[in-house]
Design an enzyme around this catalytic site. Structure first.
Site, PDB file in Angstrom:
ATOM      1  N   LYS A 114      22.469   4.957  35.235  1.00  0.00           N
ATOM      2  CA  LYS A 114      23.277   5.582  34.185  1.00  0.00           C
ATOM      3  C   LYS A 114      23.983   4.546  33.324  1.00  0.00           C
ATOM      4  CE  LYS A 114      23.811  10.231  35.834  1.00  0.00           C
ATOM      5  NZ  LYS A 114      24.622  11.390  36.087  1.00  0.00           N
ATOM      6  N   LYS A 198      13.869  11.380  36.100  1.00  0.00           N
ATOM      7  CA  LYS A 198      14.201  12.710  36.621  1.00  0.00           C
ATOM      8  C   LYS A 198      14.628  13.666  35.505  1.00  0.00           C
ATOM      9  CE  LYS A 198      19.035  12.729  37.925  1.00  0.00           C
ATOM     10  NZ  LYS A 198      19.977  13.649  38.432  1.00  0.00           N
ATOM     11  N   LYS A 201      20.266  16.907  32.658  1.00  0.00           N
ATOM     12  CA  LYS A 201      20.967  17.637  31.598  1.00  0.00           C
ATOM     13  C   LYS A 201      21.250  16.735  30.413  1.00  0.00           C
ATOM     14  CE  LYS A 201      23.919  19.619  35.001  1.00  0.00           C
ATOM     15  NZ  LYS A 201      24.591  18.457  35.569  1.00  0.00           N
TER      16      LYS A 201
HETATM   17  N1  AQP Z   1      15.830  16.454  38.558  1.00  0.00           N
HETATM   18  C1  AQP Z   1      16.397  16.891  39.663  1.00  0.00           C
HETATM   19  N2  AQP Z   1      15.634  17.247  40.716  1.00  0.00           N
HETATM   20  C2  AQP Z   1      16.198  17.719  41.850  1.00  0.00           C
HETATM   21  N3  AQP Z   1      17.531  17.882  42.004  1.00  0.00           N
HETATM   22  C3  AQP Z   1      18.318  17.552  40.962  1.00  0.00           C
HETATM   23  N4  AQP Z   1      19.642  17.599  40.797  1.00  0.00           N
HETATM   24  C4  AQP Z   1      19.933  17.160  39.558  1.00  0.00           C
HETATM   25  N5  AQP Z   1      18.827  16.822  38.906  1.00  0.00           N
HETATM   26  C5  AQP Z   1      17.793  17.051  39.751  1.00  0.00           C
HETATM   27  C6  AQP Z   1      20.583  18.061  41.804  1.00  0.00           C
HETATM   28  O1  AQP Z   1      21.413  19.041  41.195  1.00  0.00           O
HETATM   29  C7  AQP Z   1      22.723  18.941  41.767  1.00  0.00           C
HETATM   30  C8  AQP Z   1      23.721  18.897  40.682  1.00  0.00           C
HETATM   31  O2  AQP Z   1      23.554  17.700  39.953  1.00  0.00           O
HETATM   32  P1  AQP Z   1      24.683  17.247  38.954  1.00  0.00           P
HETATM   33  O3  AQP Z   1      24.688  18.093  37.785  1.00  0.00           O
HETATM   34  O4  AQP Z   1      25.967  17.188  39.636  1.00  0.00           O
HETATM   35  O5  AQP Z   1      24.364  15.754  38.593  1.00  0.00           O
HETATM   36  P2  AQP Z   1      23.071  14.978  38.307  1.00  0.00           P
HETATM   37  O6  AQP Z   1      22.305  14.756  39.570  1.00  0.00           O
HETATM   38  O7  AQP Z   1      23.453  13.745  37.594  1.00  0.00           O
HETATM   39  O8  AQP Z   1      22.251  15.975  37.383  1.00  0.00           O
HETATM   40  P3  AQP Z   1      21.770  15.769  35.936  1.00  0.00           P
HETATM   41  O9  AQP Z   1      21.115  16.996  35.480  1.00  0.00           O
HETATM   42  O10 AQP Z   1      20.976  14.511  35.854  1.00  0.00           O
HETATM   43  O11 AQP Z   1      23.125  15.652  35.131  1.00  0.00           O
HETATM   44  P4  AQP Z   1      23.588  14.536  34.148  1.00  0.00           P
HETATM   45  O12 AQP Z   1      22.478  14.393  33.145  1.00  0.00           O
HETATM   46  O13 AQP Z   1      24.840  15.041  33.554  1.00  0.00           O
HETATM   47  O14 AQP Z   1      23.782  13.299  34.952  1.00  0.00           O
HETATM   48  C9  AQP Z   1      22.739  17.695  42.652  1.00  0.00           C
HETATM   49  O15 AQP Z   1      22.637  18.089  43.995  1.00  0.00           O
HETATM   50  C10 AQP Z   1      21.531  16.947  42.222  1.00  0.00           C
HETATM   51  O16 AQP Z   1      20.982  16.198  43.286  1.00  0.00           O
END
Ligand code: AQP
Length: 391
Positions: A114, A198, A201
């Site tokens: 990140k 991955k 969001k």
């Molecule tokens: N691509 C993914 N595949 C499987 N699991 C995922 N999770 C997120 N992306 C994937 C799981 O969703 C839960 C919540 O995640 P989060 O929103 O707290 O943070 P993150 O992992 O950083 O998700 P994003 O979508 O990538 O958000 P941003 O872009 O804001 O950083 C977690 O249990 C995560 O493992």
């Protein structure tokens, strides 16, 4: 064994299929298993590790909560609230930050990903994100944490921090090292545009993900445009790792249809991508729309769920003498009652004062129709009586 479950989702935008398959589907299953106690938190403090527009963030907190409910998380069975309303999360994070080692945090791959190349410009919050996550979990004495594969390393860090704390203060089992609950298969859903990244969001391209709130035709369009390659659909799983986009799409299909990858490969072997994509788009439409709109539009309901859940969250921390935060600080600075070694006295100015006061207020008002609530702008927390007056 009954499980005490804690997990969180950042309100950083629309939830997507990765969040659903990797985490939320599991949240619902765990909630519906007899005897489990579940706390699902909208982790807004985590969200501000990157710059947020306050108005959009507030809206996203609502939308994430509405998506929780529309996905099947039931506020009567699970505790749902947003993290910033419980100060103990930040307080615990500070104390545990004094236990965690720099060397441990330096190994966290999510920070590296990140922060990108210019990590000097990343926020300190992004760097210590996993410590806040540790506090979130340990506060509730959680036994199990359902997360996607990407959070596995952070969970291991939580275990290390809990164990070091117990060791440093010679307090065996004082903090419970939580177990990760990660789906065995397809626990990491990748971007529709690049099978090596991955699904996320915060990816600037909306075409990289299927949002849980997308309409059917939007999903069809995104899946149609999803990257594949020039080879036909495979007839066995050999070499799939050289074809990350195809592996990802087949993985999503398998996960949503509840079948093995091998069965999905057999189902589509010899067929063309357009046929496969059409079926995948049908499955990728998780029918949340009506429920989502109902919840998202009814902000009063969301407020009341949050408020009643908040009380439960506090109760859960205070329940059965398990108030970890109120014991963390005395333990850390080792205030012991010599005559009674099992008893840890209070710190002179306990940083958990607010929490204790709230707890007392709730207890003394237990028979009165009142609850924890926020003021109109949701910026201040206090007790309301049944007439909606602050007391
Ligand atoms: N691509 C993914 N595949 C499987 N699991 C995922 N999770 C997120 N992306 C994937 C799981 O969703 C839960 C919540 O995640 P989060 O929103 O707290 O943070 P993150 O992992 O950083 O998700 P994003 O979508 O990538 O958000 P941003 O872009 O804001 O950083 C977690 O249990 C995560 O493992």
């Amino acid at each position: 064994m009954n499980k005490k479950i804690f997990s969180g989702v950042q309100p950083t935008g629309n939830l997507h299929l990765g969040n659903y398959i990797g985490a939320i589907k599991n949240f619902v299953d765990l909630q519906n298993q007899e005897g489990n106690e579940c706390v699902y938190c909208v982790v807004d403090l985590h969200a501000i590790t990157a710059k947020q527009d306050p108005i959009i963030l507030k809206n996203n907190i609502r939308e994430t909560t509405a998506t929780f409910l529309a996905s099947g998380i039931d506020s009567k069975k699970s505790i749902i609230f947003n993290q910033s309303l419980v100060p103990a999360h930040s307080e615990g994070s500070w104390i545990l930050g004094c236990i965690a080692r720099m060397g441990w945090l330096n190994r966290m791959t999510q920070f590296k990903e990140k922060a990108g190349k210019d990590k000097e410009k990343a926020s300190v919050g992004l760097y210590i994100y996993p410590v806040l996550m540790t506090a979130d979990i340990l506060l509730y004495d959680a036994t199990h944490v359902p997360v996607g594969e990407d959070q596995k390393q952070h969970l291991e860090l939580s275990r290390d921090i809990a164990q070091k704390f117990n060791l440093d203060f010679n307090a065996p089992n004082f903090l419970r090292a939580p177990e990760p609950l990660i789906q065995k298969n397809f626990s990491r859903i990748m971007s529709l545009k690049d099978g090596t990244n991955k699904m996320s969001k915060s990816d600037p391209s909306d075409l990289s993900r299927v949002n849980l709130t997308d309409h059917k035709d939007q999903i069809m369009n995104k899946i149609k445009k999803a990257k594949t390659d020039n080879d036909p659909l495979p007839d066995d799983d050999k070499n799939l790792s050289q074809r990350p986009e195809v592996e990802n799409l087949l993985g999503i299909y398998s996960s949503l249809s509840g079948q093995s990858l091998k069965n999905s490969i057999n189902e589509f072997s010899g067929k063309n991508f357009s046929e496969f994509k059409e079926k995948l788009a049908d499955l990728g439409y998780i029918d949340l729309e009506d429920d989502y709109c109902k919840h998202a539009e009814n902000s009063f309901d969301l407020e009341s769920i949050r408020n009643s859940s908040l009380k439960l969250a506090y109760d859960s921390m205070f329940g059965a003498g398990k108030n970890v935060i109120s014991r963390l600080l005395p333990e850390t600075i080792q205030i012991h009652d010599d005559d009674n070694p099992g008893f840890h006295g209070q710190a002179p100015e306990p940083i958990h004062r607010n929490l204790l006061e709230f707890s007392e207020l709730i207890k003394t008002n237990g028979n009165i129709d009142c609850g924890l609530a926020t003021d109109g702008d949701a910026d201040r927390i206090g007790l309301y009586n049944s007439r909606g007056e602050f007391i």
